[in-house]
Design a protein around this motif. Structure first.
Motif, mmCIF file in Angstrom:
data_model
loop_
_atom_site.group_PDB
_atom_site.id
_atom_site.type_symbol
_atom_site.label_atom_id
_atom_site.label_comp_id
_atom_site.label_asym_id
_atom_site.label_seq_id
_atom_site.Cartn_x
_atom_site.Cartn_y
_atom_site.Cartn_z
ATOM 1 N N ILE A 61 51.914 36.879 36.299
ATOM 2 C CA ILE A 61 51.290 36.893 34.975
ATOM 3 C C ILE A 61 49.831 36.441 35.063
ATOM 4 C CG2 ILE A 61 51.293 35.776 32.731
ATOM 5 C CD1 ILE A 61 54.090 36.101 32.481
ATOM 6 N N GLY A 62 49.578 35.362 35.810
ATOM 7 C CA GLY A 62 48.210 34.861 35.903
ATOM 8 C C GLY A 62 47.265 35.885 36.499
ATOM 9 N N ASN A 63 47.659 36.457 37.661
ATOM 10 C CA ASN A 63 46.794 37.442 38.291
ATOM 11 C C ASN A 63 46.601 38.661 37.408
ATOM 12 O OD1 ASN A 63 46.341 35.975 40.535
ATOM 13 N ND2 ASN A 63 47.887 36.967 41.783
ATOM 14 N N GLY A 64 47.692 39.078 36.702
ATOM 15 C CA GLY A 64 47.560 40.238 35.831
ATOM 16 C C GLY A 64 46.518 40.009 34.743
ATOM 17 N N LEU A 65 46.558 38.828 34.136
ATOM 18 C CA LEU A 65 45.565 38.531 33.103
ATOM 19 C C LEU A 65 44.151 38.564 33.673
ATOM 20 C CD1 LEU A 65 47.260 35.628 31.142
ATOM 21 C CD2 LEU A 65 46.616 37.839 30.251
ATOM 22 N N ILE A 66 43.963 37.937 34.849
ATOM 23 C CA ILE A 66 42.625 37.875 35.432
ATOM 24 C C ILE A 66 42.093 39.271 35.715
ATOM 25 C CG2 ILE A 66 41.338 37.200 37.478
ATOM 26 C CD1 ILE A 66 43.010 34.785 37.687
ATOM 27 N N VAL A 67 42.893 40.080 36.426
ATOM 28 C CA VAL A 67 42.379 41.378 36.857
ATOM 29 C C VAL A 67 42.189 42.298 35.665
ATOM 30 C CG1 VAL A 67 42.789 43.326 38.372
ATOM 31 C CG2 VAL A 67 43.435 41.082 39.090
ATOM 32 N N SER A 68 43.070 42.178 34.644
ATOM 33 C CA SER A 68 42.911 43.086 33.497
ATOM 34 C C SER A 68 41.609 42.773 32.753
ATOM 35 C CB SER A 68 44.106 42.976 32.560
ATOM 36 O OG SER A 68 43.992 41.851 31.738
ATOM 37 N N ARG A 69 41.285 41.467 32.588
ATOM 38 C CA ARG A 69 40.011 41.137 31.942
ATOM 39 C C ARG A 69 38.828 41.579 32.774
ATOM 40 N NH1 ARG A 69 41.611 37.843 27.516
ATOM 41 N NH2 ARG A 69 43.756 38.595 27.341
ATOM 42 N N THR A 70 38.981 41.479 34.126
ATOM 43 C CA THR A 70 37.874 41.909 34.980
ATOM 44 C C THR A 70 37.631 43.402 34.853
ATOM 45 O OG1 THR A 70 38.501 40.205 36.552
ATOM 46 C CG2 THR A 70 37.013 41.886 37.334
ATOM 47 N N VAL A 71 38.731 44.177 34.857
ATOM 48 C CA VAL A 71 38.572 45.632 34.735
ATOM 49 C C VAL A 71 37.941 45.972 33.393
ATOM 50 C CG1 VAL A 71 39.896 47.745 34.453
ATOM 51 C CG2 VAL A 71 40.376 46.246 36.353
ATOM 52 N N GLU A 72 38.350 45.256 32.347
ATOM 53 C CA GLU A 72 37.773 45.507 31.022
ATOM 54 C C GLU A 72 36.284 45.200 31.030
ATOM 55 O OE1 GLU A 72 40.171 44.014 27.602
ATOM 56 O OE2 GLU A 72 38.247 43.101 27.097
ATOM 57 N N GLY A 73 35.905 44.064 31.666
ATOM 58 C CA GLY A 73 34.488 43.728 31.745
ATOM 59 C C GLY A 73 33.706 44.745 32.539
ATOM 60 N N MET A 74 34.286 45.236 33.636
ATOM 61 C CA MET A 74 33.581 46.229 34.447
ATOM 62 C C MET A 74 33.418 47.530 33.682
ATOM 63 S SD MET A 74 35.047 45.951 38.265
ATOM 64 C CE MET A 74 34.862 44.517 39.263
ATOM 65 N N ALA A 75 34.416 47.869 32.849
ATOM 66 C CA ALA A 75 34.294 49.126 32.094
ATOM 67 C C ALA A 75 33.203 48.990 31.042
ATOM 68 C CB ALA A 75 35.627 49.467 31.436
ATOM 69 N N THR A 123 33.771 36.791 40.938
ATOM 70 C CA THR A 123 34.427 35.793 40.087
ATOM 71 C C THR A 123 35.923 36.029 40.023
ATOM 72 O OG1 THR A 123 32.411 35.875 38.791
ATOM 73 C CG2 THR A 123 34.218 34.626 37.875
ATOM 74 N N MET A 124 36.335 37.325 40.062
ATOM 75 C CA MET A 124 37.767 37.626 40.027
ATOM 76 C C MET A 124 38.467 37.031 41.238
ATOM 77 S SD MET A 124 39.653 41.295 40.194
ATOM 78 C CE MET A 124 39.620 41.473 41.953
ATOM 79 N N PHE A 125 37.842 37.175 42.437
ATOM 80 C CA PHE A 125 38.491 36.641 43.636
ATOM 81 C C PHE A 125 38.593 35.125 43.584
ATOM 82 C CE2 PHE A 125 39.679 40.193 45.774
ATOM 83 C CZ PHE A 125 38.666 41.095 46.003
ATOM 84 N N ILE A 126 37.545 34.481 43.063
ATOM 85 C CA ILE A 126 37.607 33.024 42.936
ATOM 86 C C ILE A 126 38.739 32.642 41.986
ATOM 87 C CG2 ILE A 126 36.326 30.995 42.203
ATOM 88 C CD1 ILE A 126 33.798 32.455 42.925
ATOM 89 N N GLY A 127 38.836 33.367 40.842
ATOM 90 C CA GLY A 127 39.887 33.075 39.874
ATOM 91 C C GLY A 127 41.274 33.269 40.456
ATOM 92 N N ILE A 128 41.434 34.347 41.268
ATOM 93 C CA ILE A 128 42.750 34.600 41.870
ATOM 94 C C ILE A 128 43.112 33.481 42.835
ATOM 95 C CG2 ILE A 128 43.983 36.124 43.431
ATOM 96 C CD1 ILE A 128 42.905 38.440 42.061
#
Lengths: 70, 236
Positions: free
Chosen positions: A19-33, A45-50
């Motif tokens: 769940i944690g990783n899913g939240l992080i990566v989904s927000r990152t993809v949204e930010g990149m889009a 920042t995503m890798f640090i968060g993971i």
């Protein structure tokens, strides 16, 4: 009993990490889009968060391994 | 997975000579890399010097993102050494694991909680030392009561939890990776069918372990610099 404890430990750790990783990566993809120019900074920042989020579930994995093999 | 640590005793205290061996190997490898990369220093870097210049630049970026260069410049060499040491240490357990008489001799030194917790405690103690050295004892003491006075117990707990997670994060990642590697080896050596089934997962897991080792070295160094920045910088 040991096997059951190890299974519970690693199951709950996987649940939390997933769940944690899913939240992080989904927000990152949204930010990149939204802003493709910031992709590099967002990816770092995503890798640090993971690494942060996976710290405690990894400790759960180590506990499960100790129960299985020691 | 039927190997254990070779515990020896020195003046009645148990220690692990495999750790000493692997730490020495790590130090020798990092030293050789550093010496080879700075053989013929030129203003326009060529060849191996480029690698060390890249590491210097990368770490300079890390320090700049946490604190200003005037206070942070003195930690440049510390962070470079830390990231190179932890990266090489994480990689050492991947090519092989040498077991002699049911005792594990060749492994990543960071797959031992003693080593990683020692590193974490050393780094956090260093942050306290530099806080006192750069700010003075009174300012260091007053920092515990900022921004509000009753945060003092929380700040104490924060120090301990930071140290614990810093050390155990590195230990957990590398140790779990090595356990899975040894499980895949057990699968691979258990007959022809096992050997065929273990090839692709082994390749995938080795690649992932290289990636995880690099990320954990980066995160350890970055967190050390962030903890340092919290204590050493003036603007809160």
């Amino acid at each position: 009993m040991d096997l059951l404890a190890a299974a519970i430990a690693i199951g709950l750790s996987a649940f939390g990490a997933g769940i944690g990783n899913g939240l992080i990566v989904s927000r990152t993809v949204e930010g990149m889009a939204r802003q493709p120019e910031a992709s590099g900074l967002l990816r770092t920042t995503m890798f640090i968060g993971i690494a942060f989020v996976e710290a405690i579930p990894i400790m759960g994995v180590v506990v499960a391994f100790i129960m299985l093999f020691l | 997975m039927n190997h254990e640590a070779p515990v020896r005793y020195f003046l009645g205290m148990p220690y692990n000579p495999s750790n000493i061996l692997m730490i020495t190997v790590t130090c020798v490898i990092v030293f050789v890399i550093a010496v080879l990369c700075t053989r013929r220093l030129q203003m326009k870097p060529t060849g191996l010097q480029n690698f060390l210049e890249w590491v210097m630049d990368f770490v300079r970026g890390l320090i700049n993102s946490s604190m200003d260069w005037k206070t942070g410049g003195r930690f440049h060499l510390l962070a470079m050494t830390l990231i190179m040491y932890i990266f090489v240490a994480n990689m050492l357990g991947l090519p092989m694991a040498i077991v002699v008489d049911h005792e594990l001799w060749w492994k990543s030194p960071t797959a031992d909680p003693i080593i990683t917790m020692t590193l974490a405690v050393t780094m956090v103690a260093l942050t306290h030392y530099y806080a006192i050295k750069l700010k003075g004892v009174k300012e260091y003491g007053k920092d515990f009561f900022r921004p509000v006075g009753f945060m003092f117990p929380l700040k104490i707990v924060e120090e301990f939890s930071n140290t614990l997670t810093l050390g155990l994060r590195l230990y957990g990642n590398i140790f779990a990776g090595e356990v899975l590697l040894s499980l895949l080896v057990t699968l691979g050596t258990s007959g022809i069918l096992g050997g065929i089934f273990a090839v692709v997962p082994m390749i995938v897991w080795q690649a992932f372990s290289v990636f995880v080792g690099a990320i954990q070295a980066f995160v350890f160094t970055l967190l050390t610099l962030v903890y340092m920045a919290h204590k050493v910088s003036h603007d809160h």
